[in-house]
Design an enzyme around this catalytic site. Structure first.
Site, PDB file in Angstrom:
ATOM      1  N   ASP A  36       0.858  -1.193   0.000  1.00  0.00           N
ATOM      2  CA  ASP A  36       0.000   0.000   0.000  1.00  0.00           C
ATOM      3  C   ASP A  36       0.888   1.235   0.000  1.00  0.00           C
ATOM      4  O   ASP A  36       2.119   1.128   0.153  1.00  0.00           O
ATOM      5  CB  ASP A  36      -0.966   0.008   1.196  1.00  0.00           C
ATOM      6  CG  ASP A  36      -2.292   0.703   0.851  1.00  0.00           C
ATOM      7  OD1 ASP A  36      -2.244   1.823   0.303  1.00  0.00           O
ATOM      8  OD2 ASP A  36      -3.360   0.124   1.119  1.00  0.00           O
ATOM      9  N   VAL A  59       1.598   0.801  -6.653  1.00  0.00           N
ATOM     10  CA  VAL A  59       1.375  -0.274  -7.636  1.00  0.00           C
ATOM     11  C   VAL A  59       1.727   0.144  -9.059  1.00  0.00           C
ATOM     12  O   VAL A  59       1.913  -0.709  -9.927  1.00  0.00           O
ATOM     13  CB  VAL A  59      -0.074  -0.814  -7.602  1.00  0.00           C
ATOM     14  CG1 VAL A  59      -0.348  -1.551  -6.311  1.00  0.00           C
ATOM     15  CG2 VAL A  59      -1.098   0.276  -7.859  1.00  0.00           C
ATOM     16  N   CYS A  85      -6.198  -5.252  -4.955  1.00  0.00           N
ATOM     17  CA  CYS A  85      -7.300  -4.440  -4.421  1.00  0.00           C
ATOM     18  C   CYS A  85      -7.006  -2.944  -4.472  1.00  0.00           C
ATOM     19  O   CYS A  85      -7.915  -2.147  -4.222  1.00  0.00           O
ATOM     20  CB  CYS A  85      -7.590  -4.816  -2.971  1.00  0.00           C
ATOM     21  SG  CYS A  85      -8.340  -6.425  -2.770  1.00  0.00           S
ATOM     22  N   SER A 148     -15.362  -3.968 -10.819  1.00  0.00           N
ATOM     23  CA  SER A 148     -16.493  -3.327 -10.140  1.00  0.00           C
ATOM     24  C   SER A 148     -17.697  -3.556 -11.045  1.00  0.00           C
ATOM     25  O   SER A 148     -17.543  -3.763 -12.260  1.00  0.00           O
ATOM     26  CB  SER A 148     -16.235  -1.823 -10.024  1.00  0.00           C
ATOM     27  OG  SER A 148     -17.445  -1.133  -9.780  1.00  0.00           O
ATOM     28  N   TYR A 161     -13.496   5.778 -13.997  1.00  0.00           N
ATOM     29  CA  TYR A 161     -13.518   4.577 -13.155  1.00  0.00           C
ATOM     30  C   TYR A 161     -14.033   3.369 -13.952  1.00  0.00           C
ATOM     31  O   TYR A 161     -13.446   2.287 -13.918  1.00  0.00           O
ATOM     32  CB  TYR A 161     -14.403   4.854 -11.942  1.00  0.00           C
ATOM     33  CG  TYR A 161     -14.419   3.764 -10.902  1.00  0.00           C
ATOM     34  CD1 TYR A 161     -13.302   3.519 -10.117  1.00  0.00           C
ATOM     35  CD2 TYR A 161     -15.555   2.989 -10.693  1.00  0.00           C
ATOM     36  CE1 TYR A 161     -13.311   2.518  -9.149  1.00  0.00           C
ATOM     37  CE2 TYR A 161     -15.573   2.003  -9.734  1.00  0.00           C
ATOM     38  CZ  TYR A 161     -14.453   1.766  -8.959  1.00  0.00           C
ATOM     39  OH  TYR A 161     -14.469   0.773  -7.998  1.00  0.00           O
ATOM     40  N   LYS A 165     -12.054  -0.079 -14.810  1.00  0.00           N
ATOM     41  CA  LYS A 165     -12.552  -1.372 -14.328  1.00  0.00           C
ATOM     42  C   LYS A 165     -12.975  -2.276 -15.490  1.00  0.00           C
ATOM     43  O   LYS A 165     -12.865  -3.499 -15.407  1.00  0.00           O
ATOM     44  CB  LYS A 165     -13.705  -1.162 -13.345  1.00  0.00           C
ATOM     45  CG  LYS A 165     -13.276  -0.455 -12.058  1.00  0.00           C
ATOM     46  CD  LYS A 165     -12.182  -1.228 -11.339  1.00  0.00           C
ATOM     47  CE  LYS A 165     -11.871  -0.658  -9.970  1.00  0.00           C
ATOM     48  NZ  LYS A 165     -10.859  -1.450  -9.248  1.00  0.00           N
TER      49      LYS A 165
HETATM   50  N1  LIG Z   1     -15.926  -0.536  -1.743  1.00  0.00           N
HETATM   51  C1  LIG Z   1     -16.704  -0.727  -2.791  1.00  0.00           C
HETATM   52  O1  LIG Z   1     -17.925  -0.562  -2.750  1.00  0.00           O
HETATM   53  C2  LIG Z   1     -16.098  -1.206  -4.092  1.00  0.00           C
HETATM   54  C3  LIG Z   1     -16.964  -1.615  -5.105  1.00  0.00           C
HETATM   55  C4  LIG Z   1     -16.432  -2.068  -6.302  1.00  0.00           C
HETATM   56  C5  LIG Z   1     -15.069  -2.111  -6.471  1.00  0.00           C
HETATM   57  N2  LIG Z   1     -14.252  -1.699  -5.474  1.00  0.00           N
HETATM   58  C6  LIG Z   1     -12.822  -1.760  -5.721  1.00  0.00           C
HETATM   59  O2  LIG Z   1     -12.210  -2.529  -4.706  1.00  0.00           O
HETATM   60  C7  LIG Z   1     -10.883  -2.075  -4.477  1.00  0.00           C
HETATM   61  C8  LIG Z   1     -10.701  -1.754  -3.001  1.00  0.00           C
HETATM   62  O3  LIG Z   1     -11.626  -0.757  -2.627  1.00  0.00           O
HETATM   63  P1  LIG Z   1     -11.858  -0.325  -1.116  1.00  0.00           P
HETATM   64  O4  LIG Z   1     -13.296   0.025  -0.981  1.00  0.00           O
HETATM   65  O5  LIG Z   1     -11.260  -1.326  -0.216  1.00  0.00           O
HETATM   66  O6  LIG Z   1     -11.047   1.056  -1.101  1.00  0.00           O
HETATM   67  P2  LIG Z   1     -10.100   1.682   0.010  1.00  0.00           P
HETATM   68  O7  LIG Z   1      -9.934   3.102  -0.399  1.00  0.00           O
HETATM   69  O8  LIG Z   1     -10.594   1.356   1.383  1.00  0.00           O
HETATM   70  O9  LIG Z   1      -8.717   0.904  -0.228  1.00  0.00           O
HETATM   71  C9  LIG Z   1      -7.957   1.070  -1.382  1.00  0.00           C
HETATM   72  C10 LIG Z   1      -6.493   1.031  -0.987  1.00  0.00           C
HETATM   73  O10 LIG Z   1      -5.709   1.147  -2.195  1.00  0.00           O
HETATM   74  C11 LIG Z   1      -4.588   1.919  -1.874  1.00  0.00           C
HETATM   75  N3  LIG Z   1      -3.991   2.522  -3.065  1.00  0.00           N
HETATM   76  C12 LIG Z   1      -4.516   3.508  -3.846  1.00  0.00           C
HETATM   77  N4  LIG Z   1      -3.642   3.840  -4.813  1.00  0.00           N
HETATM   78  C13 LIG Z   1      -2.550   3.045  -4.639  1.00  0.00           C
HETATM   79  C14 LIG Z   1      -1.322   2.922  -5.320  1.00  0.00           C
HETATM   80  N5  LIG Z   1      -1.024   3.683  -6.380  1.00  0.00           N
HETATM   81  N6  LIG Z   1      -0.432   2.001  -4.877  1.00  0.00           N
HETATM   82  C15 LIG Z   1      -0.709   1.229  -3.793  1.00  0.00           C
HETATM   83  N7  LIG Z   1      -1.868   1.300  -3.118  1.00  0.00           N
HETATM   84  C16 LIG Z   1      -2.772   2.195  -3.520  1.00  0.00           C
HETATM   85  C17 LIG Z   1      -5.126   2.991  -0.934  1.00  0.00           C
HETATM   86  O11 LIG Z   1      -4.047   3.580  -0.205  1.00  0.00           O
HETATM   87  C18 LIG Z   1      -6.082   2.188  -0.064  1.00  0.00           C
HETATM   88  O12 LIG Z   1      -5.449   1.694   1.113  1.00  0.00           O
HETATM   89  C19 LIG Z   1     -10.701  -0.841  -5.387  1.00  0.00           C
HETATM   90  O13 LIG Z   1     -10.057  -1.264  -6.577  1.00  0.00           O
HETATM   91  C20 LIG Z   1     -12.120  -0.412  -5.679  1.00  0.00           C
HETATM   92  O14 LIG Z   1     -12.216   0.259  -6.906  1.00  0.00           O
HETATM   93  C21 LIG Z   1     -14.732  -1.251  -4.283  1.00  0.00           C
END
Ligand SMILES: NC(=O)c1ccc[n+]([C@@H]2O[C@H](COP(=O)([O-])OP(=O)(O)OC[C@H]3O[C@@H](n4cnc5c(N)ncnc54)[C@H](O)[C@@H]3O)[C@@H](O)[C@H]2O)c1
Length: 255
Positions: A36, A59, A85, A148, A161, A165
């Site tokens: 992260d 990443v 993630c 997503s 987005y 995705k």
């Molecule tokens: N929460 C939802 O409802 C939902 C729905 C569909 C898809 N998603 C996808 O699931 C994944 C996780 O989402 P979440 O809700 O846990 O979000 P979150 O914001 O809680 O966690 C995402 C993490 O990714 C890290 N991150 C961002 N950019 C980064 C980078 N360049 N390098 C390393 N780490 C990085 C952030 O620091 C954070 O800790 C994402 O890809 C999101 O698009 C989430």
């Protein structure tokens, strides 16, 4: 694929779905390394579960992800599980009263969500390909990426987005085909609305509206339900090249 005795690399592991996945895989006996950003790792503080080591890396960086993968390899536990993630999302329309969509913002979302997923997948697959096979089919590992439901029915304001995705969903079959000869499976989860820190600030009324839009069960998904699906994919050796929706039958409306 056995989780016990495997190393797992989980990106975005300091928060939300990544954190829940890192915990679940560690509880199931994996040696988990989480990638992260430094600021998110600092924010996670002492909440990192036992069996999970957080490694700061972006990443999108070749060198930083390479170093993180090397760290896993140096642990001596074979890398077999990769879960992408890490992700970001910003709202913006192609054209609004403020003018055309900011190009840099679009580029950033694509770079983190799509290129970042690809970057981790290619470098981790290289490390997995150097491990011993675990069964008579020649299996070595599994990659789970995160799309997503916005990959399929993005809402107004989700152009960047959804594009990112959609790209993750689209990589699933060619990635599974590319990596088949190394014994690596690739699947993608397309979550609906999951109750992660992203939603921590919304009002009860807004949350109730989101929940009412989910046919059944009429509530938000839980991060551990995502992690449970990751575990099922890892353990199910015949699941490959598939995008799996996890959304309570939600189909997003235009807005
Ligand atoms: N929460 C939802 O409802 C939902 C729905 C569909 C898809 N998603 C996808 O699931 C994944 C996780 O989402 P979440 O809700 O846990 O979000 P979150 O914001 O809680 O966690 C995402 C993490 O990714 C890290 N991150 C961002 N950019 C980064 C980078 N360049 N390098 C390393 N780490 C990085 C952030 O620091 C954070 O800790 C994402 O890809 C999101 O698009 C989430």
């Amino acid at each position: 694929m056995e989780i016990q005795g495997s190393a797992a690399l989980v990106t975005g592991a300091a928060s939300g779905l990544g954190a829940a996945t890192a915990k679940r895989l560690a509880d199931a006996g994996a040696t988990v390394f989480g990638i992260d950003l430094q600021q998110s790792i600092d924010k996670a503080g002492d909440s990192v579960p036992a069996g999970v080591t957080l490694v700061p890396a972006d990443v999108t960086s070749d060198a930083e992800v390479k170093a993180a993968v090397d760290r896993v390899v140096e642990s001596g536990v074979p890398l077999r599980i990769v879960v992408n993630c890490a992700g970001v999302g910003w709202a913006g329309r192609i054209l609004s009263k403020h003018g055309p969509h900011d190009l840099e913002l679009f580029r950033t979302v694509i770079t983190v969500n799509l290129l970042g997923t690809f970057n981790v997948m290619r470098l981790a697959a290289d490390a997995i390909s150097r491990t011993e096979t675990v069964d008579e089919t020649g299996q070595r590992g599994v990659v789970v990426n995160t799309a997503s439901v916005a990959a399929f029915e993005g809402q107004i304001g989700q152009i960047a987005y959804s594009a990112s995705k959609g790209g993750v969903a689209g990589m699933t079959v060619p990635a599974a085909r590319d990596l088949a000869k190394f014994g690596i499976r690739v699947d993608t989860i397309a979550p609906g609305i999951i109750d992660t820190p992203m939603l921590a600030g919304v009002t009860d009324e807004y949350r109730a509206g989101l929940e009412a839009g989910v046919p059944f069960p009429s509530r938000l998904g839980r991060p551990d339900e995502y992690a449970q699906l990751v575990q099922m994919i890892v353990e199910h050796d015949y699941l490959n090249g598939e995008v799996i929706r996890m959304d309570g039958a939600l189909r997003m409306a235009p807005r």
